[in-house]
Design a protein around this motif. Structure first.
Motif, PDB file in Angstrom:
ATOM      1  N   ASP A   1      14.541  38.681  54.862  1.00 26.96           N
ATOM      2  CA  ASP A   1      15.249  38.471  53.598  1.00 26.96           C
ATOM      3  C   ASP A   1      15.166  39.682  52.678  1.00 26.96           C
ATOM      4  O   ASP A   1      15.634  39.640  51.552  1.00 26.96           O
ATOM      5  CB  ASP A   1      14.727  37.223  52.897  1.00 26.96           C
ATOM      6  N   HIS A   2      14.561  40.776  53.133  1.00 26.28           N
ATOM      7  CA  HIS A   2      14.433  41.984  52.312  1.00 26.28           C
ATOM      8  C   HIS A   2      15.409  43.045  52.822  1.00 26.28           C
ATOM      9  O   HIS A   2      15.172  43.692  53.834  1.00 26.28           O
ATOM     10  CB  HIS A   2      12.997  42.507  52.364  1.00 26.28           C
ATOM     11  N   HIS A   3      16.495  43.214  52.109  1.00 23.77           N
ATOM     12  CA  HIS A   3      17.525  44.173  52.496  1.00 23.77           C
ATOM     13  C   HIS A   3      17.303  45.489  51.744  1.00 23.77           C
ATOM     14  O   HIS A   3      16.697  45.500  50.675  1.00 23.77           O
ATOM     15  CB  HIS A   3      18.905  43.608  52.192  1.00 23.77           C
ATOM     16  N   PRO A   4      17.812  46.600  52.270  1.00 20.48           N
ATOM     17  CA  PRO A   4      17.602  47.901  51.628  1.00 20.48           C
ATOM     18  C   PRO A   4      18.145  47.983  50.197  1.00 20.48           C
ATOM     19  O   PRO A   4      17.587  48.671  49.372  1.00 20.48           O
ATOM     20  CB  PRO A   4      18.347  48.875  52.530  1.00 20.48           C
ATOM     21  N   ILE A   5      19.223  47.252  49.918  1.00 20.47           N
ATOM     22  CA  ILE A   5      19.795  47.261  48.574  1.00 20.47           C
ATOM     23  C   ILE A   5      19.568  45.881  47.959  1.00 20.47           C
ATOM     24  O   ILE A   5      20.030  44.876  48.507  1.00 20.47           O
ATOM     25  CB  ILE A   5      21.301  47.583  48.604  1.00 20.47           C
ATOM     26  N   PRO A   6      18.869  45.827  46.837  1.00 17.50           N
ATOM     27  CA  PRO A   6      18.625  44.528  46.192  1.00 17.50           C
ATOM     28  C   PRO A   6      19.943  43.852  45.797  1.00 17.50           C
ATOM     29  O   PRO A   6      20.915  44.519  45.433  1.00 17.50           O
ATOM     30  CB  PRO A   6      17.807  44.884  44.943  1.00 17.50           C
ATOM     31  N   TRP A   7      19.967  42.527  45.869  1.00 18.57           N
ATOM     32  CA  TRP A   7      21.176  41.751  45.573  1.00 18.57           C
ATOM     33  C   TRP A   7      21.757  42.110  44.211  1.00 18.57           C
ATOM     34  O   TRP A   7      22.975  42.192  44.058  1.00 18.57           O
ATOM     35  CB  TRP A   7      20.872  40.255  45.620  1.00 18.57           C
ATOM     36  N   GLU A   8      20.893  42.320  43.221  1.00 15.88           N
ATOM     37  CA  GLU A   8      21.384  42.571  41.862  1.00 15.88           C
ATOM     38  C   GLU A   8      22.102  43.923  41.720  1.00 15.88           C
ATOM     39  O   GLU A   8      22.826  44.132  40.764  1.00 15.88           O
ATOM     40  CB  GLU A   8      20.257  42.439  40.827  1.00 15.88           C
ATOM     41  N   GLN A   9      21.913  44.829  42.668  1.00 15.35           N
ATOM     42  CA  GLN A   9      22.603  46.120  42.626  1.00 15.35           C
ATOM     43  C   GLN A   9      23.944  46.103  43.355  1.00 15.35           C
ATOM     44  O   GLN A   9      24.742  47.017  43.191  1.00 15.35           O
ATOM     45  CB  GLN A   9      21.722  47.210  43.230  1.00 15.35           C
ATOM     46  N   LEU A  10      24.181  45.076  44.152  1.00 12.44           N
ATOM     47  CA  LEU A  10      25.425  45.008  44.919  1.00 12.44           C
ATOM     48  C   LEU A  10      26.598  44.652  44.014  1.00 12.44           C
ATOM     49  O   LEU A  10      26.458  43.822  43.109  1.00 12.44           O
ATOM     50  CB  LEU A  10      25.312  43.958  46.026  1.00 12.44           C
ATOM     51  N   PRO A  11      27.760  45.248  44.263  1.00  5.72           N
ATOM     52  CA  PRO A  11      28.952  44.830  43.520  1.00  5.72           C
ATOM     53  C   PRO A  11      29.300  43.390  43.890  1.00  5.72           C
ATOM     54  O   PRO A  11      28.875  42.877  44.930  1.00  5.72           O
ATOM     55  CB  PRO A  11      30.044  45.777  44.030  1.00  5.72           C
ATOM     56  N   PRO A  12      30.079  42.715  43.038  1.00  4.89           N
ATOM     57  CA  PRO A  12      30.454  41.328  43.327  1.00  4.89           C
ATOM     58  C   PRO A  12      31.103  41.181  44.704  1.00  4.89           C
ATOM     59  O   PRO A  12      31.878  42.026  45.136  1.00  4.89           O
ATOM     60  CB  PRO A  12      31.467  40.992  42.222  1.00  4.89           C
ATOM     61  N   GLU A  13      30.768  40.109  45.380  1.00  5.49           N
ATOM     62  CA  GLU A  13      31.307  39.699  46.672  1.00  5.49           C
ATOM     63  C   GLU A  13      30.879  40.572  47.851  1.00  5.49           C
ATOM     64  O   GLU A  13      31.400  40.440  48.947  1.00  5.49           O
ATOM     65  CB  GLU A  13      32.835  39.584  46.623  1.00  5.49           C
ATOM     66  N   TRP A  14      29.895  41.460  47.660  1.00  3.79           N
ATOM     67  CA  TRP A  14      29.335  42.253  48.751  1.00  3.79           C
ATOM     68  C   TRP A  14      28.013  41.644  49.166  1.00  3.79           C
ATOM     69  O   TRP A  14      27.251  41.161  48.340  1.00  3.79           O
ATOM     70  CB  TRP A  14      29.117  43.703  48.324  1.00  3.79           C
TER      71      TRP A  14
END
Length: 129
Positions: free
Chosen positions: A4-17
């Motif tokens: 569940d630990h991805h290289p880019i945190p969810w909060e940094q992803l643009p919407p719908e990515w």
């Protein structure tokens, strides 16, 4: 790395990515309405100059389907995992900001061709003498 630990945190992803795959040598992200996947893949640096001291580099790619064909296009090569993370994040933001129909892989690829990795590579610091 936990699943569940991805290289880019969810909060940094643009919407719908969101992430589609990841392990130590590869990670990928996809827009919810797009057949395009942005991939960072660690690749052996067999052909690099030994003086650079690189054992691998990260290749940023765009995978997509057109009809019954699966295609993959190189976006850039970077030397570190953190540069690969920054590069994919820049690509996602650029697509989010520029593409009206993310379901059209041609429009997405055309935007990605204009992304410059030199914008995210840190400038070298001059040495004081």
């Amino acid at each position: 790395m936990p699943p569940d630990h991805h290289p880019i945190p969810w909060e940094q992803l643009p919407p719908e990515w969101g992430p589609t795959e990841h392990d130590d040598g590869c990670f990928a992200y996809r827009h919810r309405r797009s057949p395009t996947v942005l991939v960072a893949d660690r690749t052996p640096a067999a052909n690099s100059h030994p003086g650079f001291g690189l054992c691998c580099y990260w290749e940023l790619r765009c995978r997509y389907s057109l009809g019954d064909r699966s295609l993959s296009e190189a976006i850039a090569r970077v030397s570190t995992r953190s540069a690969a993370v920054e590069g994919l994040l820049e690509c996602m933001h650029r697509v989010h900001d520029s593409v009206e129909q993310p379901a059209d892989p041609i429009e997405v690829v055309n935007v990605l061709r204009e992304v410059s990795m030199s914008d995210i590579v840190p400038e070298s610091r001059s040495r004081s003498k």
